[in-house]
Design a protein around this motif. Structure first.
Motif, short mmCIF file in Angstrom:
data_model
loop_
_atom_site.label_atom_id
_atom_site.label_comp_id
_atom_site.label_asym_id
_atom_site.label_seq_id
_atom_site.Cartn_x
_atom_site.Cartn_y
_atom_site.Cartn_z
N HIS A 62 13.58 5.99 -7.09
CA HIS A 62 12.46 5.83 -8.02
C HIS A 62 11.43 6.95 -7.88
CE1 HIS A 62 14.13 1.72 -8.05
NE2 HIS A 62 13.58 1.62 -9.25
N ASP A 63 11.92 8.12 -7.44
CA ASP A 63 11.04 9.29 -7.30
C ASP A 63 9.80 8.94 -6.47
OD1 ASP A 63 10.37 11.93 -7.66
OD2 ASP A 63 9.27 11.57 -9.53
N PHE A 64 10.02 8.26 -5.37
CA PHE A 64 8.99 7.90 -4.40
C PHE A 64 7.90 7.00 -5.00
CE2 PHE A 64 11.13 11.38 -2.40
CZ PHE A 64 11.12 11.05 -1.05
N ALA A 65 8.25 6.26 -6.05
CA ALA A 65 7.35 5.25 -6.61
C ALA A 65 8.15 3.96 -6.78
CB ALA A 65 6.77 5.71 -7.94
N PRO A 66 8.58 3.34 -5.67
CA PRO A 66 9.46 2.17 -5.75
C PRO A 66 8.73 0.96 -6.30
CG PRO A 66 8.67 2.45 -3.52
CD PRO A 66 8.21 3.66 -4.28
N ASN A 82 0.63 7.42 -5.01
CA ASN A 82 -0.56 8.16 -4.57
C ASN A 82 -0.13 9.49 -3.99
OD1 ASN A 82 0.10 7.72 -1.72
ND2 ASN A 82 -0.57 5.61 -2.06
N GLU A 83 -1.09 10.24 -3.49
CA GLU A 83 -0.82 11.58 -2.98
C GLU A 83 -0.42 11.59 -1.51
OE1 GLU A 83 -0.74 14.20 -4.92
OE2 GLU A 83 -1.23 12.86 -6.60
N LEU A 84 -0.38 10.42 -0.90
CA LEU A 84 -0.06 10.35 0.53
C LEU A 84 1.36 10.84 0.78
CD1 LEU A 84 -0.79 9.45 3.41
CD2 LEU A 84 0.09 7.19 2.82
N GLN A 85 1.49 11.86 1.61
CA GLN A 85 2.79 12.40 1.95
C GLN A 85 3.41 11.59 3.11
OE1 GLN A 85 4.30 14.97 0.26
NE2 GLN A 85 2.54 14.74 -1.11
N GLY A 86 4.69 11.53 3.13
CA GLY A 86 5.37 10.86 4.23
C GLY A 86 5.32 9.35 4.16
N ARG A 87 5.12 8.78 2.96
CA ARG A 87 5.03 7.32 2.86
C ARG A 87 6.35 6.66 3.25
NH1 ARG A 87 4.11 5.62 -2.49
NH2 ARG A 87 4.74 7.67 -3.23
N ASP A 130 8.56 7.83 5.37
CA ASP A 130 8.67 7.93 6.83
C ASP A 130 7.84 6.85 7.51
OD1 ASP A 130 10.33 10.11 6.59
OD2 ASP A 130 8.74 11.59 6.86
N MET A 131 6.68 6.57 6.97
CA MET A 131 5.82 5.53 7.53
C MET A 131 6.46 4.15 7.36
SD MET A 131 2.09 6.95 6.29
CE MET A 131 1.18 5.62 7.09
N GLU A 132 7.08 3.92 6.20
CA GLU A 132 7.79 2.65 5.97
C GLU A 132 8.89 2.46 7.02
OE1 GLU A 132 8.10 0.02 3.82
OE2 GLU A 132 6.59 0.42 2.29
N LEU A 133 9.70 3.50 7.20
CA LEU A 133 10.83 3.39 8.11
C LEU A 133 10.39 3.29 9.56
CD1 LEU A 133 13.26 5.97 6.46
CD2 LEU A 133 13.21 3.49 6.17
N THR A 147 0.83 -1.21 0.00
CA THR A 147 0.00 0.00 0.00
C THR A 147 0.86 1.26 0.00
OG1 THR A 147 -1.80 -1.13 1.16
CG2 THR A 147 -1.77 1.29 1.26
N LEU A 148 1.91 1.26 0.81
CA LEU A 148 2.76 2.44 0.90
C LEU A 148 3.61 2.65 -0.35
CD1 LEU A 148 3.90 2.22 4.63
CD2 LEU A 148 2.24 3.80 3.63
N ARG A 149 3.88 1.58 -1.09
CA ARG A 149 4.67 1.70 -2.31
C ARG A 149 3.82 2.13 -3.50
NH1 ARG A 149 9.70 -1.28 -2.80
NH2 ARG A 149 10.45 -1.87 -0.74
N ALA A 150 2.51 2.04 -3.40
CA ALA A 150 1.65 2.40 -4.52
C ALA A 150 1.71 3.91 -4.77
CB ALA A 150 0.21 1.98 -4.23
#
Length: 348
Positions: free
Chosen positions: A105-109, A76-81, A83-86, A71-74
């Motif tokens: 990957h420009d925040f789209a891993p 989307n507009e969610l900021q801080g993804r 940070d949430m992963e870590l 979900t966090l790798r998808a």
């Protein structure tokens, strides 16, 4: 040596990476009539020993964490993804690898598709402060060995290494209820104690067949071949008439990464661990400084430029699984799984 162009050799030196990383117990006897009539006063049958994490809980955590990661790798507009992963999903060697995956990957891993896991859950006492368990599951179709750990009150993914071609996870020792046995860090019944696994691998990767640890690990692309590669590049960049003028070195370190070990049925251990690798290229002559040091493609995201004038430092994080034989049957330990990537870069 002269067959190599300066640019080609420098790019190789700057960008070299380590490789692109049950039986059951006896049934209780039937109670006698006398025992049945006195059941009100009889002591209850002892229950199975409690454990810090059950197999059912481990399965639940596997599916929950892999789903959260997806979900966090998808995009989307969610900021801080990241940070949430870590904070909530990864720890250990997975932390720098996850950060690099997002940033490069420009925040789209890349997102992963997971298969059904085969769980290896050690039976820890309820007082265990950092319980863990391992799982073998396909990740995008590739068998991958993972380890999840709980500290202090949240489960996170700590290690993930894909099985190498032709390799399999050895048979893990299980008790009557299907629980595995964790091997203590200082265990001396195996050829390499878990606490020394990282330093031994680091030594072999740097010195190969010439160092004091020669013969402890099986030769291959993540051990002796890495050492040979480092020695070759160091010599070419320093001494070649056409490519000389640079110093090069590559150092492996166990740092403070956690180590996880499971007992195998033959008395050995399956050990999972991480290493960092720092490769440094430095221009030591005016001519070399004028030519500069090419920045390899995998490091472009970290530096934003194609060349460094004086120094280039590349840091990689690697995760491994190695099968260590029992001390009663010593042999070179093979690395059976690996994953890794460049996680940091700097220079001037």
């Amino acid at each position: 040596m002269r067959a190599y162009g300066r640019r080609k050799v420098l790019a190789l030196a700057a960008g070299v990476l380590a490789a692109a990383t049950a039986c059951t117990g006896n049934s209780p006897a039937e109670p006698s009539k006398a025992a049945a009539t006195s059941s009100a006063t009889a002591s209850p049958a002892p229950s199975a020993p409690v454990t810090a994490v059950t197999r059912a809980e481990a399965a639940d955590e596997f599916f929950k964490l892999t789903a959260t990661d997806d979900t966090l790798r998808a995009p989307n507009e969610l900021q801080g993804r990241l940070d949430m992963e870590l904070k909530d999903v990864v720890t250990g060697g997975q932390a720098p690898l996850t950060a690099a995956a997002f940033l490069s990957h420009d925040f789209a891993p890349p997102r992963y598709k997971w298969g059904t896991p085969k769980l290896f859950v050690p039976r820890f006492p309820p007082t265990e402060q950092a319980p863990w368990f391992s799982a073998l599951a396909t990740r995008d179709g590739s068998p991958t060995l993972l380890t999840f750990t709980k500290s202090p009150d949240r489960w996170r993914l700590s290690s993930a290494a894909e099985l190498l071609p032709g390799q399999e996870v050895p048979e893990i020792q299980l008790d009557a209820e299907g629980y595995a046995t964790a091997v203590a860090p200082d265990d001396r019944t195996v050829t390499i104690s878990p606490q020394f696994m990282g330093p031994v691998h680091a030594s072999v990767a740097e010195t190969g067949t010439a160092g004091p640890t020669a013969g402890l690990l099986a030769p291959g692309p993540y051990t002796t071949e890495v050492a040979a590669q480092i020695a070759h590049l160091r010599d070419v960049l320093k001494n070649s008439d056409e490519q000389g003028g640079y110093s090069y070195d590559s150092i492996f370190s166990a740092d403070n990464w956690p180590v996880y070990a499971l007992r195998t049925t033959n008395g050995g251990a399956l050990i999972q661990y991480s290493l960092s690798r720092t490769s440094t290229t430095t221009a030591v002559t005016k001519a070399a400084e004028g030519d500069g040091i090419p920045v390899p493609d995998p490091a472009q995201w970290a530096l934003g430029q194609s060349k460094m004038r004086k120094t280039l430092r590349l840091v990689e994080t690697h995760q491994y699984a190695t099968v260590v034989p029992p001390l009663k049957a010593p042999a070179a330990a093979p690395v059976i799984a690996h994953d890794g990537a460049l996680t940091r870069a700097s220079g001037q």
